[in-house]
Design an enzyme around this catalytic site. Structure first.
Site, PDB file in Angstrom:
ATOM      1  CG  HIS A  56      -1.896   1.073   1.236  1.00  0.00           C
ATOM      2  ND1 HIS A  56      -2.869   1.186   0.275  1.00  0.00           N
ATOM      3  CD2 HIS A  56      -2.060   2.121   2.076  1.00  0.00           C
ATOM      4  CE1 HIS A  56      -3.599   2.265   0.532  1.00  0.00           C
ATOM      5  NE2 HIS A  56      -3.129   2.849   1.611  1.00  0.00           N
TER       6      HIS A  56
ATOM      7  CE  LYS B  58       7.903  -2.817  14.377  1.00  0.00           C
ATOM      8  NZ  LYS B  58       8.845  -3.682  15.060  1.00  0.00           N
TER       9      LYS B  58
ATOM     10  CE  LYS C 257      11.271  -8.840  11.407  1.00  0.00           C
ATOM     11  NZ  LYS C 257      10.994  -7.582  12.102  1.00  0.00           N
TER      12      LYS C 257
HETATM   13  N1  GLU Z   1      13.956  -5.202  12.970  1.00  0.00           N
HETATM   14  C1  GLU Z   1      13.379  -3.983  13.385  1.00  0.00           C
HETATM   15  C2  GLU Z   1      11.898  -4.153  13.636  1.00  0.00           C
HETATM   16  O1  GLU Z   1      11.420  -5.235  13.830  1.00  0.00           O
HETATM   17  C3  GLU Z   1      13.668  -2.796  12.461  1.00  0.00           C
HETATM   18  C4  GLU Z   1      13.643  -3.076  11.016  1.00  0.00           C
HETATM   19  C5  GLU Z   1      14.108  -1.934  10.104  1.00  0.00           C
HETATM   20  O2  GLU Z   1      14.783  -1.025  10.571  1.00  0.00           O
HETATM   21  O3  GLU Z   1      13.780  -2.020   8.936  1.00  0.00           O
HETATM   22  O4  GLU Z   1      11.164  -3.205  13.744  1.00  0.00           O
END
Ligand code: GLU
Length: 402
Positions: free
Chosen positions: A82, A111, A123
């Site tokens: 999005h 988040k 991820k």
């Molecule tokens: N691994 C971190 C998280 O779970 C940050 C990931 C990032 O900076 O892209 O929010």
């Protein structure tokens, strides 16, 4: 047809504490559906938002230092397109699988929305225990992982921007950036913004290392300073002299402890993957970190009581404290231990540390849960500043003065 003996195959063993709990992806979707009930939008939109848009798994060979060849499995999940680019960490851990990666990418979308950061969630990860590989081997793995992502159009400053996560850090992000810029540096003016969490010399930003822990501290500080929450959950207002236990003493756990103790809270327990310490008199996070780095365990630390037997060290989480901070992996607070916790506040520094059943027990017991979506966004927030700095092609100071 005769099949080979089944004994030859290794079956995955399920943690007995989690046998009656939904799998992680299912758990994230249950939380999502619960939250969706209070939003007045049609179910079909909810379903569109709920599912990951692209999830890949791939294998590549690694030539080990001794000349042997091993097949390495890796993943990346883009949950929401999005907002672009998609954004989220990179895990190097031997327990990860495709469904965990998908679940974590969904948590990233949520988040990022909670904090109004304009990215879709993603991820990724490589299924290896980095402790068992040399630096040269990890370099080969990281270069190949980046190359495979690039071939599949799964990395780039405007496409998908990996950051660090469990088992990775500045060094890994520098290697990813170096590989990507070697490939596309001449064509893509924003190549340096293909990953975040880099060292400052490689286009990173001061403060990224401690940012997640600092965010955890800020979130907890705000909660304990709130008189309404204090009265409702039975704790006194203020961070001064609050006792806390941290589970997972990696980057997030250490920095959260450092900021908490720096503002007057008392670190009374630390639980690691192989050991634990409990000391009601208080612990100094720097002394413990130095000991852990030297001995690779907390067992034998000169203060408090230390444990190395698994059942005993997990019990340290059940010791009395005001605040428990799970800062390790998902599903560590569950049906098997939620009723034993003696904290008043649970600060979720890890992603998805509390199962649905665990959460229900904590709610019944009037323990305040500060959710991961609120508490652990400091890292990705500072990643966003790093990415903006990379796209501006300016030092951050210059950007601010303008
Ligand atoms: N691994 C971190 C998280 O779970 C940050 C990931 C990032 O900076 O892209 O929010």
């Amino acid at each position: 047809m005769i099949f080979p003996s089944m004994n030859k195959f290794k079956f995955s063993t399920v943690d007995k504490n989690l046998q009656n709990e939904p799998e992680f992806l299912e758990m994230v979707q249950i939380y999502f559906d619960e939250a969706a009930k209070v939003i007045d939008i049609p179910r079909y939109y909810i379903d569109v938002i709920k599912h990951a848009k692209a999830v890949i798994r791939f294998n590549f060979p690694l030539i080990r230092d001794d000349g042997s060849i091993e097949v390495i499995t890796a993943f990346r999940s883009q949950h929401s397109l999005h907002y672009l680019p998609t954004k989220g960490g990179t895990r190097y851990a031997d327990h990860i699988d495709i469904s965990e990666t998908e679940a974590l990418s969904a948590l990233m979308t949520l988040k990022l929305s909670v904090h109004n950061i304009p990215y879709g969630g993603a991820k990724g990860g490589v299924k290896i225990d980095p402790k068992k590989y040399s630096q040269n081997e990890l370099l080969r793995v990281t270069r190949r992982y980046t190359l495979e992502l690039a071939k599949k159009n799964f990395i780039g400053a405007g496409i998908d921007v990996p950051g660090p996560d469990l088992g990775t850090g500045e060094w890994t992000m520098n290697c990813m950036k170096d590989t990507y810029t070697t490939l596309y540096g001449e064509k893509d003016v924003n190549a340096v913004g293909c990953v975040t969490g880099k060292s400052v010399a490689q286009g990173g930003i001061d403060g990224r290392q401690e940012s997640t822990g600092l965010g955890v501290y800020y979130g907890i500080r705000e909660a304990v300073n709130n008189p309404y929450l204090a009265e409702k959950h039975g704790f006194t207002v203020g961070i001064q002299d609050k006792t806390f236990i941290v589970q997972g003493f990696g980057n997030v756990g250490y920095w959260a402890s450092k900021f908490m103790t720096g503002s007057g809270a008392k670190l009374v327990g630390i639980v690691e993957w192989n050991s634990a310490i409990y000391n009601p008199e208080g612990l100094d996070p720097d002394e413990v970190l130095a000991y852990k780095n030297k001995h690779k365990t907390l067992h034998g630390f000169h203060q408090g009581t230390t444990y190395s037997d698994k059942d005993a060290f997990l019990d340290v989480m059940h010791e009395p404290c005001d605040i428990l901070i799970p800062a390790a992996v998902e599903r560590s607070i569950h049906l098997g231990n939620a009723d034993k916790l003696q904290c008043k506040i649970l600060g979720e520094a890890a992603n998805g540390p509390t199962t649905v059943n665990g959460n229900n027990i904590l709610e019944e017991r009037n323990i305040l849960v500060i959710p991961d979506l609120v508490l652990n966004a400091g890292g990705v927030t500072v990643s966003y500043f790093e990415w903006l700095k990379n796209l501006e092609h300016k030092q951050l100071g210059l950007l601010i003065r303008r």
